[in-house]
Design an enzyme around this catalytic site. Structure first.
Site, PDB file in Angstrom:
ATOM      1  N   CYS A  65     -17.748  -7.135 -18.653  1.00  0.00           N
ATOM      2  CA  CYS A  65     -16.374  -7.424 -18.701  1.00  0.00           C
ATOM      3  C   CYS A  65     -16.136  -9.131 -19.235  1.00  0.00           C
ATOM      4  O   CYS A  65     -15.495  -9.673 -20.080  1.00  0.00           O
ATOM      5  CB  CYS A  65     -15.257  -7.356 -17.646  1.00  0.00           C
ATOM      6  SG  CYS A  65     -15.562  -5.895 -16.818  1.00  0.00           S
ATOM      7  N   ASP A  66     -17.060  -9.878 -18.339  1.00  0.00           N
ATOM      8  CA  ASP A  66     -16.726 -11.298 -18.229  1.00  0.00           C
ATOM      9  C   ASP A  66     -17.844 -12.191 -19.224  1.00  0.00           C
ATOM     10  O   ASP A  66     -17.804 -13.230 -19.507  1.00  0.00           O
ATOM     11  CB  ASP A  66     -16.832 -11.858 -16.922  1.00  0.00           C
ATOM     12  CG  ASP A  66     -15.858 -11.198 -16.165  1.00  0.00           C
ATOM     13  OD1 ASP A  66     -14.710 -10.675 -16.686  1.00  0.00           O
ATOM     14  OD2 ASP A  66     -16.127 -11.290 -15.047  1.00  0.00           O
ATOM     15  N   CYS A 119     -18.687  -8.273 -12.802  1.00  0.00           N
ATOM     16  CA  CYS A 119     -18.938  -7.235 -14.116  1.00  0.00           C
ATOM     17  C   CYS A 119     -19.358  -8.089 -15.211  1.00  0.00           C
ATOM     18  O   CYS A 119     -18.514  -8.684 -15.896  1.00  0.00           O
ATOM     19  CB  CYS A 119     -17.439  -6.722 -14.316  1.00  0.00           C
ATOM     20  SG  CYS A 119     -17.301  -5.391 -15.663  1.00  0.00           S
TER      21      CYS A 119
END
Lengths: 341, 108
Positions: free
Chosen positions: A142-143, A139
């Site tokens: 997200c990261d 992701c």
């Protein structure tokens, strides 16, 4: 002894399809259980939704939480758990009953709606699992911020891979984009943006292994045509964006699947097994979109309702959409056998 | 009981020196799956026995020192601390059942 509860329909999955099915089934006065590991599925991982009619703009989690609240308003119950096993059986009248097992509980349903979507495809190379959460990510949105100032690699050739590379290029000094082919499937407008000095395209190459200590330190790629041609790339992040697959573990042998392990459904959202319906990305529909999944979820719920009417003489709410002033008439069953007193 | 809002400042007192096991949800507002995990964590926090376990959330954007100290490179990461050490760690959205089972295992 595990808990046993009986429902008119059990919906597996709480993405756009599952939650819309829950809303429609609950509004037909069916007793509805939704079992899911999360809320919103893939839609909840996006920060921008601009193509859901009537909603100018939303982020994924907000829109999906609205889906959930609306289904709950009409009585659907949600359980956060992973389904381990599904069994088909019969009750004392010889009519189908489906048992759905989680780690600690089991639930029974007169009908079943499978709508648990797709999961990330993995590369299946050494180091991938070991370094999950230690530099290997599925992701980017997200990261990516956690890799600011680091060298990173992205694996894949579609829009999501190119998107990830462009996102990372804003905060990372060096970005490798590793792709198995010469050409990208991504849109031309995105590809044009890849022309940046700190983005290096590593083409016709596949990842062979990921290395590191407490976290990822490097990976080795090889040439797709000549696997002996290897190259080591120093990187602290590996963003894997190689698409999605069906996790078919619990449905293999239960319903008919296509060659991509997607559930085969007809225009009535029916699977090969009577009483089991399918909706959304897990099925063999052609476009994976929130509105399309929602539409199939509604279809699956309404057809499950008809199924219960036929098989069990179920009498829920037959007229929806606030037309309550008209006399309530049971819909005529289309199956002549079911119409007999 | 509601979940504890953790920070770089209170992490030592609330987590590392806690008498009971603490489940920490490392998250950030930009992360979709974290916002899926959030309500699950809140529900779990309201259901557990506060005398035996604790549930907390740490925003890695605002409290990056703690996040980087524990090598958080994917969010959500759910880490279970006992006696100041990480005894179990999960990456990605986890069901309430999974987390409850981990808490019960280490609370014993």
């Amino acid at each position: 002894m595990p808990e046993q509860e009986l429902y008119d329909t059990i919906i597996v999955g709480a993405g756009a399809a599952g939650m819309t099915a829950a809303l429609y089934a609950a509004r037909r006065a069916m007793k509805v259980l939704v079992i899911s590991q999360d809320i919103g599925g893939q839609a909840a991982t996006t920060n921008e939704i601009e193509n859901y009619p009537g909603v100018d703009f939303s982020d994924g989690p907000s829109l999906m939480n609205k889906f959930k609240a609306q289904a709950e308003k009409f009585g659907a119950r949600f359980v956060f758990a992973e389904v381990q096993r599904i069994e088909k059986g019969t009750d004392e009248t010889n009519k189908p009953v489906f048992s759905v097992f989680t780690n600690t509980q089991s639930f029974q349903g007169y009908s079943l709606i499978l709508a648990y979507g797709l999961t990330h495809r993995h590369l299946g190379v050494p180091g991938e699992k070991e370094f999950g959460g230690k530099g290997v990510s599925y992701c980017a949105t997200c990261d990516a911020p956690l890799f600011k100032g680091k060298t990173v690699a992205v694996v894949g050739g579609g829009n999501s891979a190119v998107d990830a590379a462009l996102l990372l290029a804003k905060i990372c000094p060096r970005v490798y984009l590793i792709h198995r082919r010469e050409d990208f499937r991504a849109e031309a407008v995105l590809l044009e943006q890849l022309k940046q000095p700190h983005i290096e395209l590593v083409l016709n190459s596949e990842v062979k292994e990921i290395f590191g200590d407490a976290r990822v330190r490097s990976l080795v790629v090889c040439d797709v045509a000549d696997k002996s041609k290897e190259r080591k790339i120093e990187t602290e992040g590996v963003f894997i964006e190689v698409g999605f697959v069906v996790n078919s573990k619990i449905i293999e042998g239960l319903v008919e699947l296509d060659e991509r392990k997607q559930i085969k459904i007809n225009l009535n959202a029916e699977t090969s097994e009577s009483g089991i319906f399918g909706a959304g990305d897990i099925t063999n529909i052609s476009h994976k979109q929130i509105i399309i999944s929602a539409g199939w979820g509604a279809t699956a719920a309404l057809k499950a309702y008809e199924y219960l009417q036929k098989v069990r003489g179920f009498r829920g709410v037959t007229i929806d959409w606030g037309l309550a002033k008209k006399p309530t008439v049971l819909a005529t069953p289309t199956d002549p056998a079911a119409a007999k007193p | 009981m509601a979940e504890v809002q953790l920070s770089d400042q209170n992490f030592e007192a609330e987590v590392l020196k806690s008498a009971v096991p603490v489940l920490v949800d490392f998250w950030a507002p930009w992360c979709g799956p974290c916002r899926v995990q959030g309500p699950i964590i809140e529900e779990l926090a309201s259901e557990v026995d506060a005398g035996k376990v604790k549930v907390g959330k740490l925003n890695v954007d605002e409290h990056s020192a703690t996040a980087s100290q524990y090598g958080i490179l994917s969010i959500p990461t759910l880490a279970l601390f006992k006696g100041g050490q990480v005894v179990e760690q999960f990456v990605g959205v986890q069901s309430k059942e999974t987390l409850r089972a981990a808490l019960e295992k280490h609370a014993a």
